[in-house]
Design a protein around this motif. Structure first.
Motif, PDB file in Angstrom:
ATOM      1  N   UNK A 172      -1.462 -16.016 -12.625  1.00  0.00           N
ATOM      2  CA  UNK A 172      -0.576 -15.606 -11.229  1.00  0.00           C
ATOM      3  C   UNK A 172      -0.092 -16.792 -10.628  1.00  0.00           C
ATOM      4  N   UNK A 173       1.115 -16.815 -10.466  1.00  0.00           N
ATOM      5  CA  UNK A 173       1.791 -17.866  -9.773  1.00  0.00           C
ATOM      6  C   UNK A 173       2.442 -17.827  -8.399  1.00  0.00           C
ATOM      7  N   UNK A 174       2.953 -18.676  -7.683  1.00  0.00           N
ATOM      8  CA  UNK A 174       3.313 -18.228  -6.219  1.00  0.00           C
ATOM      9  C   UNK A 174       4.266 -17.383  -6.227  1.00  0.00           C
ATOM     10  N   UNK A 175       5.081 -17.425  -7.296  1.00  0.00           N
ATOM     11  CA  UNK A 175       6.497 -16.517  -7.103  1.00  0.00           C
ATOM     12  C   UNK A 175       5.828 -15.017  -7.232  1.00  0.00           C
ATOM     13  N   UNK A 176       4.778 -14.632  -7.907  1.00  0.00           N
ATOM     14  CA  UNK A 176       4.273 -13.321  -8.197  1.00  0.00           C
ATOM     15  C   UNK A 176       3.647 -12.980  -6.977  1.00  0.00           C
ATOM     16  N   UNK A 177       2.876 -13.980  -6.319  1.00  0.00           N
ATOM     17  CA  UNK A 177       2.151 -13.672  -4.853  1.00  0.00           C
ATOM     18  C   UNK A 177       3.399 -13.223  -3.687  1.00  0.00           C
ATOM     19  N   UNK A 178       4.616 -14.046  -3.777  1.00  0.00           N
ATOM     20  CA  UNK A 178       5.755 -13.620  -2.916  1.00  0.00           C
ATOM     21  C   UNK A 178       6.181 -12.305  -3.156  1.00  0.00           C
ATOM     22  N   UNK A 179       6.275 -12.095  -4.361  1.00  0.00           N
ATOM     23  CA  UNK A 179       6.816 -10.464  -4.778  1.00  0.00           C
ATOM     24  C   UNK A 179       5.598  -9.625  -4.245  1.00  0.00           C
ATOM     25  N   UNK A 180       4.433  -9.737  -4.388  1.00  0.00           N
ATOM     26  CA  UNK A 180       3.530  -8.708  -4.056  1.00  0.00           C
ATOM     27  C   UNK A 180       3.658  -8.649  -2.501  1.00  0.00           C
ATOM     28  N   UNK A 181       3.783  -9.601  -1.764  1.00  0.00           N
ATOM     29  CA  UNK A 181       3.799  -9.575  -0.344  1.00  0.00           C
ATOM     30  C   UNK A 181       5.182  -8.880   0.133  1.00  0.00           C
ATOM     31  N   UNK A 182       6.154  -9.198  -0.490  1.00  0.00           N
ATOM     32  CA  UNK A 182       7.528  -8.546  -0.319  1.00  0.00           C
ATOM     33  C   UNK A 182       7.358  -6.937  -0.648  1.00  0.00           C
ATOM     34  N   UNK A 183       6.872  -6.732  -1.876  1.00  0.00           N
ATOM     35  CA  UNK A 183       6.705  -5.219  -2.262  1.00  0.00           C
ATOM     36  C   UNK A 183       5.792  -4.375  -1.279  1.00  0.00           C
ATOM     37  N   UNK A 184       4.711  -5.086  -0.971  1.00  0.00           N
ATOM     38  CA  UNK A 184       3.736  -4.584   0.013  1.00  0.00           C
ATOM     39  C   UNK A 184       4.342  -4.208   1.371  1.00  0.00           C
ATOM     40  N   UNK A 185       5.389  -5.109   2.076  1.00  0.00           N
ATOM     41  CA  UNK A 185       6.120  -4.627   2.955  1.00  0.00           C
ATOM     42  C   UNK A 185       6.972  -3.577   2.906  1.00  0.00           C
ATOM     43  N   UNK A 186       7.763  -3.604   1.598  1.00  0.00           N
ATOM     44  CA  UNK A 186       8.571  -2.479   1.517  1.00  0.00           C
ATOM     45  C   UNK A 186       7.972  -1.175   1.650  1.00  0.00           C
ATOM     46  N   UNK A 187       6.813  -1.135   0.750  1.00  0.00           N
ATOM     47  CA  UNK A 187       5.842   0.039   0.849  1.00  0.00           C
ATOM     48  C   UNK A 187       5.528   0.602   2.033  1.00  0.00           C
ATOM     49  N   UNK A 188       4.944  -0.328   3.014  1.00  0.00           N
ATOM     50  CA  UNK A 188       4.597   0.085   4.464  1.00  0.00           C
ATOM     51  C   UNK A 188       5.812   0.650   5.250  1.00  0.00           C
ATOM     52  N   UNK A 189       6.930  -0.102   5.057  1.00  0.00           N
ATOM     53  CA  UNK A 189       8.133   0.243   5.803  1.00  0.00           C
ATOM     54  C   UNK A 189       8.639   1.591   5.522  1.00  0.00           C
ATOM     55  N   UNK A 190       8.723   1.971   4.031  1.00  0.00           N
ATOM     56  CA  UNK A 190       9.031   3.160   3.502  1.00  0.00           C
ATOM     57  C   UNK A 190       8.097   4.322   4.246  1.00  0.00           C
ATOM     58  N   UNK A 191       6.755   4.119   4.227  1.00  0.00           N
ATOM     59  CA  UNK A 191       6.020   5.011   4.959  1.00  0.00           C
ATOM     60  C   UNK A 191       6.149   5.126   6.462  1.00  0.00           C
ATOM     61  N   UNK A 240       9.856  -3.834  12.105  1.00  0.00           N
ATOM     62  CA  UNK A 240      10.683  -4.674  11.479  1.00  0.00           C
ATOM     63  C   UNK A 240      10.713  -6.142  12.223  1.00  0.00           C
ATOM     64  N   UNK A 241      10.353  -5.721  13.539  1.00  0.00           N
ATOM     65  CA  UNK A 241      10.537  -7.083  14.313  1.00  0.00           C
ATOM     66  C   UNK A 241       9.022  -7.940  13.943  1.00  0.00           C
ATOM     67  N   UNK A 242       7.961  -7.405  13.424  1.00  0.00           N
ATOM     68  CA  UNK A 242       6.954  -8.383  13.053  1.00  0.00           C
ATOM     69  C   UNK A 242       6.729  -8.558  11.655  1.00  0.00           C
ATOM     70  N   UNK A 243       7.718  -7.953  11.103  1.00  0.00           N
ATOM     71  CA  UNK A 243       7.553  -8.259   9.473  1.00  0.00           C
ATOM     72  C   UNK A 243       7.161  -9.562   9.033  1.00  0.00           C
ATOM     73  N   UNK A 244       7.941 -10.449   9.644  1.00  0.00           N
ATOM     74  CA  UNK A 244       7.736 -11.955   9.265  1.00  0.00           C
ATOM     75  C   UNK A 244       6.217 -12.319   9.480  1.00  0.00           C
ATOM     76  N   UNK A 245       5.603 -11.768  10.582  1.00  0.00           N
ATOM     77  CA  UNK A 245       4.094 -12.223  10.786  1.00  0.00           C
ATOM     78  C   UNK A 245       3.456 -11.903   9.556  1.00  0.00           C
TER      79      UNK A 245
END
Length: 66
Positions: free
Chosen positions: A1-20, A34-39
């Motif tokens: 795994x490289x850093x790009x894959x890790x970035x995608x994991x974080x992005x998709x995880x946030x999208x998953x939780x936002x959908x819920x 959405x206000x705390x998403x960057x954290x």
């Protein structure tokens, strides 16, 4: 795994939780998320020593939920 894959994991995880959160129909909860998403991004990068382990955990959790 490289850093790009890790970035995608974080992005998709946030999208998953936002959908819920969106399904709840609670505008204040969605705004708080959405206000705390960057954290989440910052914490993942500062607190994570082994990106493969974290990605594995997320995969197992999301697979079980799906």
């Amino acid at each position: 795994m490289n850093e790009d894959n890790f970035n995608d994991t974080i992005v998709y995880d946030n999208m998953f939780h936002q959908a819920i959160i969106e399904v709840t129909g609670m505008p204040r909860l969605l705004k708080a998320w959405t206000d705390l998403d960057y954290a989440t991004l910052l914490l993942c990068f500062t607190e994570t020593k082994d990106i493969n382990t974290v990605t594995g955990w997320h995969y197992q959790i999301h697979r079980a939920l799906y």
